[in-house]
Write an enzyme that holds these catalytic residues in place. Structure first.
Site, PDB file in Angstrom:
ATOM      1  CD  GLU A  70       7.932  -0.209   8.083  1.00  0.00           C
ATOM      2  OE1 GLU A  70       8.119   0.927   7.576  1.00  0.00           O
ATOM      3  OE2 GLU A  70       6.916  -0.882   7.773  1.00  0.00           O
ATOM      4  CD  GLU A 112       0.363  -1.694   8.179  1.00  0.00           C
ATOM      5  OE1 GLU A 112       0.958  -1.192   7.204  1.00  0.00           O
ATOM      6  OE2 GLU A 112       0.053  -0.844   9.080  1.00  0.00           O
ATOM      7  CG  ASP A 143       0.623  -4.196   2.111  1.00  0.00           C
ATOM      8  OD1 ASP A 143       1.051  -5.207   2.913  1.00  0.00           O
ATOM      9  OD2 ASP A 143       1.387  -3.405   1.817  1.00  0.00           O
ATOM     10  CG  ASP A 174      -0.198  -0.167   2.523  1.00  0.00           C
ATOM     11  OD1 ASP A 174       0.699  -0.285   2.493  1.00  0.00           O
ATOM     12  OD2 ASP A 174      -1.221  -0.315   3.442  1.00  0.00           O
ATOM     13  CB  SER A 175       4.534   1.707   0.031  1.00  0.00           C
ATOM     14  OG  SER A 175       4.768   0.575  -0.985  1.00  0.00           O
ATOM     15  CE  LYS A 222       3.092  -5.835   4.096  1.00  0.00           C
ATOM     16  NZ  LYS A 222       2.607  -4.767   5.018  1.00  0.00           N
TER      17      LYS A 222
END
Length: 290
Positions: free
Chosen positions: A206, A139, A108, A65-66, A137
């Site tokens: 991270e 978070e 993501d 999602d970057s 993925k």
């Protein structure tokens, strides 16, 4: 480099008889972790870069999602939509299919697509899997454990993400190192164990202190850790592709290395990254002694 050239295996010359490298699978990733072979991961957002990265020997591609920041010019990942993630996942998957790619494809789950319920998370995961992802993925720790278990039990491989979690950067007070003090370090370790027990096969760490990342890596027996700004003691490394190519809209994090420096082109830079990760020369722990 053409897409036909990208079909050649890592190190092959254009025009040589293609000998596609062995496809990366969950079992192969587990074997790499067990043998101590470092896993090289990069983000990718389109078909062409996916093909070139695959040809360079990248083990895993992450449709992160970057993309909101590097492709859409947003200030954070928070506003990235499921439709954007689906679109870019399809694009990367097409690039890999076109060249019979071997890289493992992760996508993501964007902010707001899995927080409401386990069922919402499963629906979102199905959307990305149908777009071509082989793993999703998400978070966070603690509250995500039940969600991870729920979707893994329904056949969706999961990569978890602890430490600095960009989707909740506002709640964390900015882009800060996580796990510095004893209590937060213990919480990260507990969350990592719980996520492994829930079935997560990979775990991104991270901006976590190198010593803590190494300890988490040593304690997890079934889950491969992937570091980003988390030292060299993880089972693998990931970077945003634009950052490692020296192409970004702001100042890159200090743990990033510009692999375009000294390279003749993008493919060579990507190969240099793979070699540095697998050879243990990236990252350099002295550059971020937190």
């Amino acid at each position: 480099m053409s897409l036909s050239d990208a079909a050649a295996p890592y190190g092959a010359q254009s025009g040589a008889v293609p000998a596609p490298r062995k496809a990366v699978t969950l079992s192969r990733l587990a074997d790499m972790r067990a043998r101590g072979e470092k896993i090289a991961m990069l983000t990718a957002y389109d078909a062409t870069f996916a093909a070139v990265a695959d040809a360079a020997g990248v083990d895993c591609l992450l449709v992160g999602d970057s993309l909101g920041m590097v492709c859409q010019g947003l200030d954070s990942t928070v506003a990235v939509s499921m439709e954007a993630m689906r679109h870019h996942t399809e694009s990367v998957a097409r690039g890999l299919r076109r060249v019979q790619g071997a890289a493992w494809l992760i996508a993501d789950l964007p902010f707001g697509s899995y927080q409401a319920s386990r069922e919402q998370a499963l629906r979102s995961a199905i959307t990305l899997m149908q777009a071509g992802a082989q793993m999703v993925k998400l978070e966070g720790g603690g509250w995500t454990v039940d969600t991870v278990r729920f979707i893994v039990e329904r056949g969706v491989p999961v990569c978890a993400h602890l430490g600095l979690t960009p989707q909740t950067v506002h709640a964390l007070g900015g882009y800060k190192v996580q796990g510095r003090d004893d209590s937060s370090a213990a919480r990260l370790l507990d969350d990592a164990r719980a996520l492994q027990d829930a079935g997560a096969a990979m775990l991104v760490l991270e901006m976590v202190p190198a010593a803590l990342s190494a300890r988490i890596t040593g304690e997890l027996t079934r889950c491969a850790t992937i570091g980003i700004g988390a030292g060299s003691g993880t089972a693998g490394q990931v970077l945003v592709m634009h950052d490692m190519l020296g192409v970004n809209l702001g100042k890159p994090p200090k743990f990033v290395r510009n692999f375009m420096a000294g390279s003749d082109g993008i493919e060579q830079a990507l190969r240099a990254y793979v070699q540095a990760v697998k050879g243990g020369t990236f990252p350099d722990d002295t550059l971020h002694a937190w």
